[in-house]
Design a protein around this motif. Structure first.
Motif, PDB file in Angstrom:
ATOM      1  N   VAL A   1      48.343  99.753  51.037  1.00  0.00           N
ATOM      2  CA  VAL A   1      48.978  99.930  52.145  1.00  0.00           C
ATOM      3  C   VAL A   1      47.881 101.060  52.785  1.00  0.00           C
ATOM      4  N   LEU A   2      47.618 100.874  54.250  1.00  0.00           N
ATOM      5  CA  LEU A   2      46.760 101.846  55.343  1.00  0.00           C
ATOM      6  C   LEU A   2      47.492 102.236  56.222  1.00  0.00           C
ATOM      7  N   ALA A   3      46.510 103.611  56.264  1.00  0.00           N
ATOM      8  CA  ALA A   3      47.356 105.116  57.016  1.00  0.00           C
ATOM      9  C   ALA A   3      46.202 105.718  57.182  1.00  0.00           C
ATOM     10  N   HIS A   4      46.642 106.892  58.090  1.00  0.00           N
ATOM     11  CA  HIS A   4      45.231 107.319  58.752  1.00  0.00           C
ATOM     12  C   HIS A   4      45.728 109.037  58.130  1.00  0.00           C
ATOM     13  N   GLY A   5      44.656 109.615  57.508  1.00  0.00           N
ATOM     14  CA  GLY A   5      44.706 110.811  56.645  1.00  0.00           C
ATOM     15  C   GLY A   5      44.846 111.967  57.913  1.00  0.00           C
ATOM     16  N   PRO A   6      45.097 113.315  57.544  1.00  0.00           N
ATOM     17  CA  PRO A   6      45.290 113.986  58.330  1.00  0.00           C
ATOM     18  C   PRO A   6      44.263 114.598  59.271  1.00  0.00           C
ATOM     19  N   ALA A   7      42.511 113.940  58.996  1.00  0.00           N
ATOM     20  CA  ALA A   7      41.654 114.483  60.612  1.00  0.00           C
ATOM     21  C   ALA A   7      41.902 112.667  60.535  1.00  0.00           C
ATOM     22  N   GLY A   8      42.293 111.834  60.530  1.00  0.00           N
ATOM     23  CA  GLY A   8      42.434 111.082  60.922  1.00  0.00           C
ATOM     24  C   GLY A   8      41.162 110.183  60.612  1.00  0.00           C
ATOM     25  N   ASN A   9      41.387 109.895  59.257  1.00  0.00           N
ATOM     26  CA  ASN A   9      40.409 108.820  58.942  1.00  0.00           C
ATOM     27  C   ASN A   9      41.675 107.877  57.739  1.00  0.00           C
ATOM     28  N   PRO A  10      40.953 106.464  57.611  1.00  0.00           N
ATOM     29  CA  PRO A  10      41.622 105.430  57.057  1.00  0.00           C
ATOM     30  C   PRO A  10      41.835 105.722  55.492  1.00  0.00           C
ATOM     31  N   VAL A  11      42.792 105.004  55.365  1.00  0.00           N
ATOM     32  CA  VAL A  11      42.790 105.745  54.285  1.00  0.00           C
ATOM     33  C   VAL A  11      44.377 104.598  53.181  1.00  0.00           C
ATOM     34  N   VAL A  12      43.297 104.351  52.674  1.00  0.00           N
ATOM     35  CA  VAL A  12      43.726 103.089  51.311  1.00  0.00           C
ATOM     36  C   VAL A  12      44.469 103.949  50.155  1.00  0.00           C
ATOM     37  N   ARG A  13      45.992 102.918  50.474  1.00  0.00           N
ATOM     38  CA  ARG A  13      46.386 103.269  48.767  1.00  0.00           C
ATOM     39  C   ARG A  13      47.809 102.135  48.508  1.00  0.00           C
ATOM     40  N   ILE A  14      48.533 102.585  47.210  1.00  0.00           N
ATOM     41  CA  ILE A  14      48.952 101.673  46.840  1.00  0.00           C
ATOM     42  C   ILE A  14      50.413 102.148  46.223  1.00  0.00           C
ATOM     43  N   ALA A  15      51.658 102.372  47.707  1.00  0.00           N
ATOM     44  CA  ALA A  15      52.452 102.619  47.324  1.00  0.00           C
ATOM     45  C   ALA A  15      53.327 102.640  45.951  1.00  0.00           C
ATOM     46  N   GLY A  16      54.117 103.675  45.964  1.00  0.00           N
ATOM     47  CA  GLY A  16      55.150 103.295  44.520  1.00  0.00           C
ATOM     48  C   GLY A  16      55.035 104.956  43.827  1.00  0.00           C
ATOM     49  N   PRO A  17      55.927 105.416  42.709  1.00  0.00           N
ATOM     50  CA  PRO A  17      56.175 106.317  41.978  1.00  0.00           C
ATOM     51  C   PRO A  17      54.959 107.136  41.776  1.00  0.00           C
ATOM     52  N   GLU A  18      53.712 106.822  42.156  1.00  0.00           N
ATOM     53  CA  GLU A  18      52.780 107.298  41.303  1.00  0.00           C
ATOM     54  C   GLU A  18      51.517 106.983  42.308  1.00  0.00           C
ATOM     55  N   SER A  19      51.689 107.306  43.076  1.00  0.00           N
ATOM     56  CA  SER A  19      50.869 106.497  44.909  1.00  0.00           C
ATOM     57  C   SER A  19      49.529 106.658  44.101  1.00  0.00           C
ATOM     58  N   VAL A  20      48.546 105.751  44.639  1.00  0.00           N
ATOM     59  CA  VAL A  20      46.850 105.245  44.013  1.00  0.00           C
ATOM     60  C   VAL A  20      46.323 105.573  45.290  1.00  0.00           C
ATOM     61  N   GLU A  21      45.338 106.713  45.459  1.00  0.00           N
ATOM     62  CA  GLU A  21      44.556 106.541  46.921  1.00  0.00           C
ATOM     63  C   GLU A  21      43.394 106.033  46.688  1.00  0.00           C
ATOM     64  N   LEU A  22      42.349 105.371  47.134  1.00  0.00           N
ATOM     65  CA  LEU A  22      41.353 104.946  47.240  1.00  0.00           C
ATOM     66  C   LEU A  22      40.576 105.317  48.675  1.00  0.00           C
ATOM     67  N   PRO A  23      39.113 106.355  47.939  1.00  0.00           N
ATOM     68  CA  PRO A  23      39.066 106.783  48.904  1.00  0.00           C
ATOM     69  C   PRO A  23      37.972 105.281  50.064  1.00  0.00           C
ATOM     70  N   VAL A  24      37.665 105.358  51.252  1.00  0.00           N
ATOM     71  CA  VAL A  24      37.350 104.304  52.204  1.00  0.00           C
ATOM     72  C   VAL A  24      36.341 105.137  53.332  1.00  0.00           C
ATOM     73  N   SER A  25      35.643 103.926  54.028  1.00  0.00           N
ATOM     74  CA  SER A  25      34.976 105.032  54.874  1.00  0.00           C
ATOM     75  C   SER A  25      34.545 103.554  56.101  1.00  0.00           C
ATOM     76  N   VAL A  26      35.035 103.970  57.504  1.00  0.00           N
ATOM     77  CA  VAL A  26      34.856 102.362  58.013  1.00  0.00           C
ATOM     78  C   VAL A  26      34.161 103.091  59.968  1.00  0.00           C
ATOM     79  N   SER A  27      33.193 101.926  59.711  1.00  0.00           N
ATOM     80  CA  SER A  27      31.831 101.430  61.101  1.00  0.00           C
ATOM     81  C   SER A  27      32.187 101.188  61.618  1.00  0.00           C
TER      82      SER A  27
END
Length: 292
Positions: free
Chosen positions: A47-73
Motif C-alpha cells: 500500500v502506498l500513501a503519504h506521511g504527515p509531512a507529505g513524504n511517501p510511505v510504503v506499508r503492508i496493510a493488516g492487523p499488524e501494519s508494517v512500514e518500509l522507510p523510502v524516499s523518491v526523487s
C-alpha cells in the motif's frame, strides 16, 4: 531488471526507472517493487500513501501494519527510489548541466564548501556543486526536515563513497553511488555510530534514458551571471517555475506557485530539483514554462 537478493546487513537499496508516460507511473511501480522485495510480500499487498509531512510511505496493510522507510526523487524522466528496512533513508538525483556553480555556492553554501568547490577543476565544478546539493537534499529527507531550517547551510562531507558522517552531531551519513548517464545521485541514512550501512543500486534505467526532456522546455544557464545578472537560489517545493528569458545573458527564473504533481497525483513522490533564479535586465523577455 537486476535481481535483488536481500542481504542480512543494513543496506539502502536504490531503484532507477524511466518515466515513459504510462500508468501507473514509474515511482509507483518502483515503490511497489521495493516494498515487495524488502518486506517479503506480493506487490499487490503493498500500500502506498503519504506521511504527515507529505513524504511517501510504503506499508503492508493488516492487523499488524508494517512500514518500509523510502524516499523518491526525479530528474527529468528519471525516477529514483531508495528503500532501507533498518531505518530512515533519503535520496536525491540531478542531471549534470551548465550552471553558475560558484555564484550559487557563494549565496547558499557555507564558506568551507565554497572554498572546496573553488578548488575543483572548472570543467567538473558544476557536477561537484550538484553532488553537494543532492547531498543536502538527501540528508534533509533522511532527517525528515527537507531543506527547512537552513538545510542549504548544513555542511556536507566531501562527495563519494562509502557513506560519510555529516558534520554537526546528527547520526546521519551521505554518499554518492555512481549512476552514469550524466546523473548525480546522493543517498543518505540515519544510523548510529558503529553501524555499517551499505548502498546497492538494484536497478538502473539503462542507456535509453532521456533526461534532457523534463516537463517543460530546456533552460540554458550556461552563460552564468553576466555584469548585470545576480544568481540566486530559493527553496522550492516542486518543479514548476516560471521562466522569463530574454536575449543574451539576461535570464530570469522565478519561483512558481505549484508543486507540479497534477500529472500523477496518485504517486507518492518527493519532487525536488535545483531551482536557479537568475535576475537580470528585463528588456526583450518572453515567458514560457520550464524546469531547471
Amino acid at each position: 531488471m537486476d535481481q535483488l537478493t536481500v542481504s542480512d546487513r543494513d543496506t539502502a537499496y536504490v531503484w532507477v526507472g524511466r518515466d515513459t508516460g504510462g500508468r501507473p507511473g514509474p515511482a509507483v511501480r518502483l515503490l511497489r517493487q521495493a516494498g515487495a522485495a524488502l518486506l517479503g510480500r506480493a506487490e499487490a499487498e503493498v500500500v502506498l500513501a503519504h506521511g504527515p509531512a507529505g513524504n511517501p510511505v510504503v506499508r503492508i496493510a493488516g492487523p499488524e501494519s508494517v512500514e518500509l522507510p523510502v524516499s523518491v526523487s526525479r530528474a527529468g524522466r528519471v525516477v529514483v527510489v531508495a528503500a532501507r528496512a533498518a531505518g530512515p533513508v533519503g535520496v536525491d538525483v540531478e542531471q549534470v548541466r551548465a550552471l553558475p556553480a560558484l555564484a550559487l555556492a557563494r549565496r547558499w553554501f557555507p564558506p568551507a564548501e565554497l572554498a572546496w568547490l573553488a578548488d575543483r577543476p572548472e570543467a567538473g565544478r558544476a557536477a561537484e556543486f550538484l553532488r553537494l546539493w543532492t547531498a543536502k537534499e538527501a540528508v534533509g529527507k533522511a532527517l525528515g526536515v527537507g531543506l527547512r531550517g537552513g538545510g542549504l547551510l548544513r555542511e556536507m562531507p566531501p562527495p563519494g563513497l562509502p557513506l560519510r558522517q555529516v558534520p554537526g552531531g546528527e547520526p546521519v551519513r551521505v554518499g554518492h553511488p555512481e549512476l552514469g548517464g550524466g546523473l548525480v545521485l546522493a543517498v543518505a541514512v540515519r544510523a548510529e555510530a558503529g553501524v555499517e550501512v551499505a548502498v546497492e543500486v538494484v536497478q538502473r534505467a539503462g542507456p535509453a534514458v532521456d533526461v534532457a526532456q523534463g516537463p517543460g522546455p530546456d533552460v540554458d544557464v550556461a552563460q552564468g551571471p553576466g555584469p548585470d545578472v545576480e544568481a540566486d537560489v530559493a527553496q522550492w517545493p516542486g518543479p514548476d517555475v516560471e521562466v522569463v528569458q530574454g536575449a543574451g545573458p539576461d535570464v530570469e527564473v522565478v519561483r512558481g506557485a505549484g508543486h507540479g504533481v497534477a500529472a500523477d497525483r496518485s504517486a507518492p513522490v518527493e519532487r525536488t530539483s535545483l531551482p536557479v533564479v537568475v535576475r537580470g535586465n528585463a528588456s526583450s523577455r518572453r515567458s514560457t514554462r520550464g524546469r531547471l
